[in-house]
Design a protein around this motif. Structure first.
Motif, PDB file in Angstrom:
ATOM      1  N   SER A  99       6.742   0.464  -1.157  1.00 21.41           N
ATOM      2  CA  SER A  99       6.493   0.244  -2.685  1.00 21.41           C
ATOM      3  C   SER A  99       7.634   1.286  -3.507  1.00 21.41           C
ATOM      4  O   SER A  99       7.704   1.028  -4.602  1.00 21.41           O
ATOM      5  N   LYS A 100       8.195   2.410  -2.497  1.00 23.37           N
ATOM      6  CA  LYS A 100       8.886   3.285  -3.588  1.00 23.37           C
ATOM      7  C   LYS A 100       9.918   2.518  -4.293  1.00 23.37           C
ATOM      8  O   LYS A 100       9.816   2.534  -5.503  1.00 23.37           O
ATOM      9  N   ASN A 176      -3.943   7.793  -5.907  1.00 26.52           N
ATOM     10  CA  ASN A 176      -3.340   9.012  -5.404  1.00 26.52           C
ATOM     11  C   ASN A 176      -3.244   9.866  -6.711  1.00 26.52           C
ATOM     12  O   ASN A 176      -2.266   9.875  -7.560  1.00 26.52           O
ATOM     13  N   ASP A 204      -0.227  -0.656  -8.375  1.00 29.78           N
ATOM     14  CA  ASP A 204       0.421  -0.084  -7.107  1.00 29.78           C
ATOM     15  C   ASP A 204      -0.792  -0.125  -6.104  1.00 29.78           C
ATOM     16  O   ASP A 204      -1.703   0.853  -6.151  1.00 29.78           O
ATOM     17  N   TYR A 207      -2.724   1.965  -1.479  1.00 32.19           N
ATOM     18  CA  TYR A 207      -4.010   2.268  -0.548  1.00 32.19           C
ATOM     19  C   TYR A 207      -5.028   1.427  -0.594  1.00 32.19           C
ATOM     20  O   TYR A 207      -6.122   1.742  -0.273  1.00 32.19           O
ATOM     21  N   SER A 238       2.132  -2.193   0.626  1.00 30.45           N
ATOM     22  CA  SER A 238       2.891  -1.475   1.623  1.00 30.45           C
ATOM     23  C   SER A 238       1.984  -1.509   2.909  1.00 30.45           C
ATOM     24  O   SER A 238       0.965  -1.363   3.156  1.00 30.45           O
ATOM     25  N   SER A 240       2.953   1.282   4.704  1.00 27.58           N
ATOM     26  CA  SER A 240       3.154   2.594   4.786  1.00 27.58           C
ATOM     27  C   SER A 240       1.630   3.476   5.088  1.00 27.58           C
ATOM     28  O   SER A 240       1.582   4.057   5.996  1.00 27.58           O
ATOM     29  N   LYS A 241       0.546   3.209   4.216  1.00 27.33           N
ATOM     30  CA  LYS A 241      -0.436   3.739   4.680  1.00 27.33           C
ATOM     31  C   LYS A 241      -1.354   2.791   5.403  1.00 27.33           C
ATOM     32  O   LYS A 241      -2.163   3.258   6.247  1.00 27.33           O
ATOM     33  N   ARG A 249       9.806   1.334   6.158  1.00 24.93           N
ATOM     34  CA  ARG A 249       9.997   1.013   4.939  1.00 24.93           C
ATOM     35  C   ARG A 249       9.671  -0.362   4.775  1.00 24.93           C
ATOM     36  O   ARG A 249      10.641  -1.233   4.600  1.00 24.93           O
TER      37      ARG A 249
HETATM   38  C1  LIG Z   1       0.556   5.828  -5.187  1.00 21.20           C
HETATM   39  C2  LIG Z   1       1.913   5.611  -4.329  1.00 21.20           C
HETATM   40  N1  LIG Z   1       2.628   4.609  -4.507  1.00 21.20           N
HETATM   41  C3  LIG Z   1       3.687   4.464  -3.793  1.00 21.20           C
HETATM   42  C4  LIG Z   1       4.112   5.121  -2.722  1.00 21.20           C
HETATM   43  C5  LIG Z   1       5.206   4.732  -1.887  1.00 21.20           C
HETATM   44  O1  LIG Z   1       4.780   4.270  -0.668  1.00 21.20           O
HETATM   45  P1  LIG Z   1       5.688   3.554   0.111  1.00 21.20           P
HETATM   46  O2  LIG Z   1       5.815   4.297   1.502  1.00 21.20           O
HETATM   47  O3  LIG Z   1       5.373   2.150   0.405  1.00 21.20           O
HETATM   48  O4  LIG Z   1       7.338   3.406  -0.502  1.00 21.20           O
HETATM   49  C6  LIG Z   1       3.274   6.246  -2.524  1.00 21.20           C
HETATM   50  C7  LIG Z   1       3.485   7.084  -1.384  1.00 21.20           C
HETATM   51  O5  LIG Z   1       2.819   8.133  -1.070  1.00 21.20           O
HETATM   52  C8  LIG Z   1       2.143   6.491  -3.289  1.00 21.20           C
HETATM   53  O6  LIG Z   1       1.241   7.478  -2.967  1.00 21.20           O
END
Ligand SMILES: Cc1ncc(COP(=O)(O)O)c(C=O)c1O
Length: 398
Positions: A99-100, A176, A204, A207, A238, A240-241, A249
């Motif tokens: 997502s970043k 977050n 976004d 989570y 994503s 990631s979580k 990535r």
């Molecule tokens: C609210 C939020 N958005 C986006 C991201 C980015 O996540 P990713 O690892 O998918 O780039 C994070 C990462 O901690 C996050 O907390």
């Protein structure tokens, strides 16, 4: 010779500051319990690793922006299972490298739409909303989320001139750092505001699959904006979580097919095609729910345990129902940065609210990254630290 003002004036990225504190403590030989960065170190589900290694190609080629047929099928399967969403709903998808980058690059495409230069976003919140708007030469507008509103974002309370200049709004539920979720009614209100003001809704949702494991047996999951309306809305997902694949990535963007066409054209310029072997691994992850439920279970155990201590210490009132963060309020007058720096001297790292927000003071975030036994050890250290720091209780602000 130097960089432009935006680059020169950027504050240090908070997670880099936390990494520096951590390595200083380790260099001193201390045991460190790191609740700083939201990157839980849970071993990757074996089939994901197997898919990755089996997919290393004989001949390497550029990946496409849209993603392989295989990952697209896996993502649509996920969207159908979770939210009953299909391409027939006027939606399209694109893979992302997490997502970043997707958050960052989207600001470049949204900025200036219909002549509007403002993008609004939650404060406290993910720092890339703001930095991406600055790099896109736009006007960042942080909307403060308040505990008394259950951290609901209220764009309708922005000044009228900001509302009419608003090109896009970021929302982030589960949120977050607070772990807040949003009700269907409030999400409808946000969507209606966006449609009335012709504002792009950027959700976004990294989570989306991290909620208290007790929800599983009740068949509950956090509300998703695309289940309410697909018009002018994009969701950023994503692995990631959901699957703990922060180092892979990988994620995707889903939304209004018309908008996605333009985004695909733009993203072809950004160098963000996802490596095909990563896409293979990601397809395996999107197909499966068992490893995600197991992760939820682990986070919920950590939340339950840490919450018991933090609630007893009067640092947090409500147990978060989603995410893996605990957002604690310090007694009136204490400074969150000093609190975290002093706590770090005891080997426990947490993030002060001033590093996760624009001007929000007096809160501390614990990311439930350490294992359950280490969370318990850290909470015992914290208990001693807090009891020594605030020998008289009961003078908290409301
Ligand atoms: C609210 C939020 N958005 C986006 C991201 C980015 O996540 P990713 O690892 O998918 O780039 C994070 C990462 O901690 C996050 O907390």
């Amino acid at each position: 010779m130097t960089w432009n003002d935006i680059t020169r004036n950027l504050p240090a990225y908070p997670m880099e500051e936390l990494a520096r504190i951590r390595s200083d403590l380790l260099a001193k030989g201390m045991t460190v319990y790191d609740f700083g960065t939201g990157d839980p170190q849970i071993p990757t589900w074996q089939p994901i690793k197997d898919s990755l290694s089996a997919a290393i190609p004989e001949v390497s080629q550029y990946p496409s922006i849209r993603g392989t047929a295989e990952i697209r099928e896996a993502i649509w399967g996920y969207l159908k299972r979770h939210y009953q969403l299909t391409p027939e709903d006027g939606l399209d998808i694109l893979t992302s490298n997490g997502s970043k980058e997707a958050v960052f690059h989207t600001a470049l495409c949204a900025m200036g739409r219909k002549g509007k230069k403002t993008i609004a976003y939650p404060n406290p919140g993910y720092p890339v909303y703001r930095s991406s708007i600055l790099f896109a030469q736009g006007r960042p507008y942080p909307i403060e989320l308040e505990q008394k509103d259950h951290y609901l974002i209220k764009p309708w309370e922005m000044p009228k001139d900001i509302q009419s200049d608003c090109a896009a709004l970021w929302i982030n539920y589960p949120h977050n750092p607070t772990g807040a979720t949003v009700t269907k009614e409030n999400l409808e209100k946000i969507i209606n505001w966006c449609q009335e003001k012709d504002v792009l809704l950027l959700s976004d949702d990294c989570y989306a699959d991290i909620y208290h494991s007790s929800w599983d047996s009740k068949g509950l999951r956090p509300e998703h904006p695309l289940s309410i309306s697909t018009k002018n809305c994009l969701s950023f997902m994503s692995l990631s979580k959901r699957s703990g694949l922060t180092g892979y990535r990988t994620g995707f963007i889903v939304g209004d097919a018309d908008l996605m066409k333009g985004l695909a054209r733009a993203r072809a310029n950004f160098g963000v095609g996802t490596p095909t072997q990563t896409q293979k691994a990601a397809a395996t992850a999107w197909h499966d729910e068992t490893h995600v439920a197991a992760r939820r279970q682990q986070f919920s155990e950590r939340i339950d345990l840490a919450y018991r201590y933090l609630n007893e210490l009067d640092l947090i009132a409500d147990k978060p129902q989603a995410g893996f963060y605990l957002w604690c309020r310090l007694p009136a007058g204490d400074d969150d940065v000093n609190f975290c720096l002093d706590l770090a001297k005891q080997g426990v790292i947490a993030s002060p609210s001033q590093w996760l927000s624009e001007g929000i003071k007096g809160y501390v975030r614990f990311a439930l990254v350490p294992t359950l036994p280490n969370t318990e050890k850290a909470m015992q250290i914290l208990q001693k630290f807090v009891n020594a720091r605030y020998p008289t209780k009961g003078d908290k602000t409301s």
